[in-house]
Design a protein around this motif. Structure first.
Motif, mmCIF file in Angstrom:
data_model
loop_
_atom_site.group_PDB
_atom_site.id
_atom_site.type_symbol
_atom_site.label_atom_id
_atom_site.label_comp_id
_atom_site.label_asym_id
_atom_site.label_seq_id
_atom_site.Cartn_x
_atom_site.Cartn_y
_atom_site.Cartn_z
ATOM 1 N N MET A 255 45.112 -13.071 7.594
ATOM 2 C CA MET A 255 45.304 -14.467 7.743
ATOM 3 C C MET A 255 45.874 -14.990 6.358
ATOM 4 N N LYS A 256 46.731 -16.010 6.587
ATOM 5 C CA LYS A 256 47.374 -16.754 5.419
ATOM 6 C C LYS A 256 46.636 -17.372 4.866
ATOM 7 N N ARG A 257 46.889 -17.537 3.310
ATOM 8 C CA ARG A 257 45.937 -18.437 2.452
ATOM 9 C C ARG A 257 45.830 -19.725 3.016
ATOM 10 N N ASN A 258 47.153 -20.303 3.058
ATOM 11 C CA ASN A 258 47.407 -21.749 3.444
ATOM 12 C C ASN A 258 46.589 -22.009 4.760
ATOM 13 N N LEU A 259 46.532 -21.128 5.670
ATOM 14 C CA LEU A 259 46.101 -21.483 6.933
ATOM 15 C C LEU A 259 44.515 -21.441 6.446
ATOM 16 N N LEU A 260 43.718 -20.542 5.952
ATOM 17 C CA LEU A 260 42.624 -20.552 5.533
ATOM 18 C C LEU A 260 42.158 -21.676 4.672
ATOM 19 N N LEU A 261 42.978 -22.088 3.703
ATOM 20 C CA LEU A 261 42.481 -23.368 3.052
ATOM 21 C C LEU A 261 42.471 -24.808 4.158
ATOM 22 N N SER A 262 43.499 -24.736 4.890
ATOM 23 C CA SER A 262 43.669 -25.631 5.821
ATOM 24 C C SER A 262 42.143 -25.829 6.929
ATOM 25 N N MET A 263 41.969 -24.613 7.357
ATOM 26 C CA MET A 263 41.046 -24.623 7.975
ATOM 27 C C MET A 263 39.381 -24.881 7.298
ATOM 28 N N VAL A 264 39.285 -24.497 6.189
ATOM 29 C CA VAL A 264 38.284 -24.778 5.448
ATOM 30 C C VAL A 264 38.057 -26.229 5.141
ATOM 31 N N GLY A 265 39.230 -26.978 4.894
ATOM 32 C CA GLY A 265 39.585 -28.397 4.424
ATOM 33 C C GLY A 265 39.182 -29.140 5.761
ATOM 34 N N TYR A 266 39.277 -28.859 6.801
ATOM 35 C CA TYR A 266 39.146 -29.230 8.049
ATOM 36 C C TYR A 266 37.682 -29.250 8.502
ATOM 37 N N GLY A 267 37.091 -28.244 7.896
ATOM 38 C CA GLY A 267 35.604 -27.890 8.279
ATOM 39 C C GLY A 267 34.638 -28.994 7.437
ATOM 40 N N ALA A 268 35.476 -28.962 6.255
ATOM 41 C CA ALA A 268 34.392 -29.904 5.355
ATOM 42 C C ALA A 268 35.003 -31.401 5.668
ATOM 43 N N VAL A 269 36.100 -31.703 6.163
ATOM 44 C CA VAL A 269 36.261 -33.115 6.568
ATOM 45 C C VAL A 269 35.299 -33.367 8.009
ATOM 46 N N LEU A 270 35.253 -32.418 8.546
ATOM 47 C CA LEU A 270 34.133 -32.754 10.052
ATOM 48 C C LEU A 270 32.853 -32.735 9.450
ATOM 49 N N GLY A 271 32.282 -31.690 8.730
ATOM 50 C CA GLY A 271 31.143 -31.886 7.926
ATOM 51 C C GLY A 271 30.715 -33.131 7.089
ATOM 52 N N ALA A 272 31.747 -33.746 6.250
ATOM 53 C CA ALA A 272 31.388 -34.868 5.674
ATOM 54 C C ALA A 272 31.242 -36.172 6.621
ATOM 55 N N SER A 273 32.173 -36.043 7.925
ATOM 56 C CA SER A 273 32.169 -37.376 8.845
ATOM 57 C C SER A 273 30.634 -37.256 9.548
ATOM 58 N N LEU A 274 30.183 -36.113 9.760
ATOM 59 C CA LEU A 274 28.937 -36.205 10.156
ATOM 60 C C LEU A 274 28.066 -36.652 9.374
ATOM 61 N N LEU A 275 28.075 -36.133 8.110
ATOM 62 C CA LEU A 275 26.870 -36.588 7.475
ATOM 63 C C LEU A 275 27.123 -38.029 7.076
ATOM 64 N N THR A 276 28.224 -38.541 7.007
ATOM 65 C CA THR A 276 28.638 -40.090 6.677
ATOM 66 C C THR A 276 28.062 -40.760 7.915
ATOM 67 N N ARG A 277 28.456 -40.437 9.160
ATOM 68 C CA ARG A 277 27.818 -41.083 10.563
ATOM 69 C C ARG A 277 26.258 -41.089 10.181
ATOM 70 N N HIS A 278 25.641 -40.227 9.809
ATOM 71 C CA HIS A 278 24.202 -40.019 9.696
ATOM 72 C C HIS A 278 23.441 -41.220 8.579
ATOM 73 N N ALA A 279 24.379 -40.910 7.763
ATOM 74 C CA ALA A 279 24.091 -41.856 6.693
ATOM 75 C C ALA A 279 24.213 -43.421 6.886
ATOM 76 N N ALA A 280 25.186 -43.776 7.621
ATOM 77 C CA ALA A 280 25.427 -45.166 7.863
ATOM 78 C C ALA A 280 24.343 -45.564 8.826
ATOM 79 N N ARG A 281 24.050 -44.716 9.722
ATOM 80 C CA ARG A 281 22.828 -45.141 10.744
ATOM 81 C C ARG A 281 21.411 -45.189 9.947
ATOM 82 N N GLU A 282 21.255 -44.399 9.072
ATOM 83 C CA GLU A 282 20.081 -44.427 8.378
ATOM 84 C C GLU A 282 20.105 -45.940 7.567
ATOM 85 N N ALA A 283 21.313 -46.103 6.843
ATOM 86 C CA ALA A 283 21.147 -47.181 5.873
ATOM 87 C C ALA A 283 21.011 -48.407 6.637
#
Length: 94
Positions: free
Chosen positions: A1-29
């Motif tokens: 797998m190309k390094r750029n593709l791997l970095l993109s996949m990791v980046g998208y996973g991080a964005v997805l995780g951050a958005s889920l955490l942010t949504r949860h934090a917003a609801r709790e706040a």
């Protein structure tokens, strides 16, 4: 797998995780400050304007902060990676 593709996949996973955490934090706040659950559908007629706007402000602010933090951390990680590559190439040339 190309390094750029791997970095993109990791980046998208991080964005997805951050958005889920942010949504949860917003609801709790919202739950802690308003003393009630956030409106499920702020655009519905049975939701009061005050509740809809409060939810919009709370969730929008947290999402904005998460985006800035994510961009800064991503840029910093990329800067460190480039620095390591430059140092490794300099050592190899010596």
């Amino acid at each position: 797998m190309k390094r750029n593709l791997l970095l993109s996949m990791v980046g998208y996973g991080a964005v997805l995780g951050a958005s889920l955490l942010t949504r949860h934090a917003a609801r709790e706040a919202y739950r802690k400050t308003a003393g009630a659950a956030p409106p499920e559908h702020p655009g519905r007629r049975d939701t009061r304007w005050r509740e809809a706007l409060a939810w919009g402000v709370a969730s929008g602010a947290l999402v904005g902060v998460a985006r800035v933090v994510g961009q800064r951390l991503g840029d910093e990680a990329e800067r460190r990676r480039r620095s390591r590559v430059r140092r490794a190439l300099a050592r190899r040339d010596d």
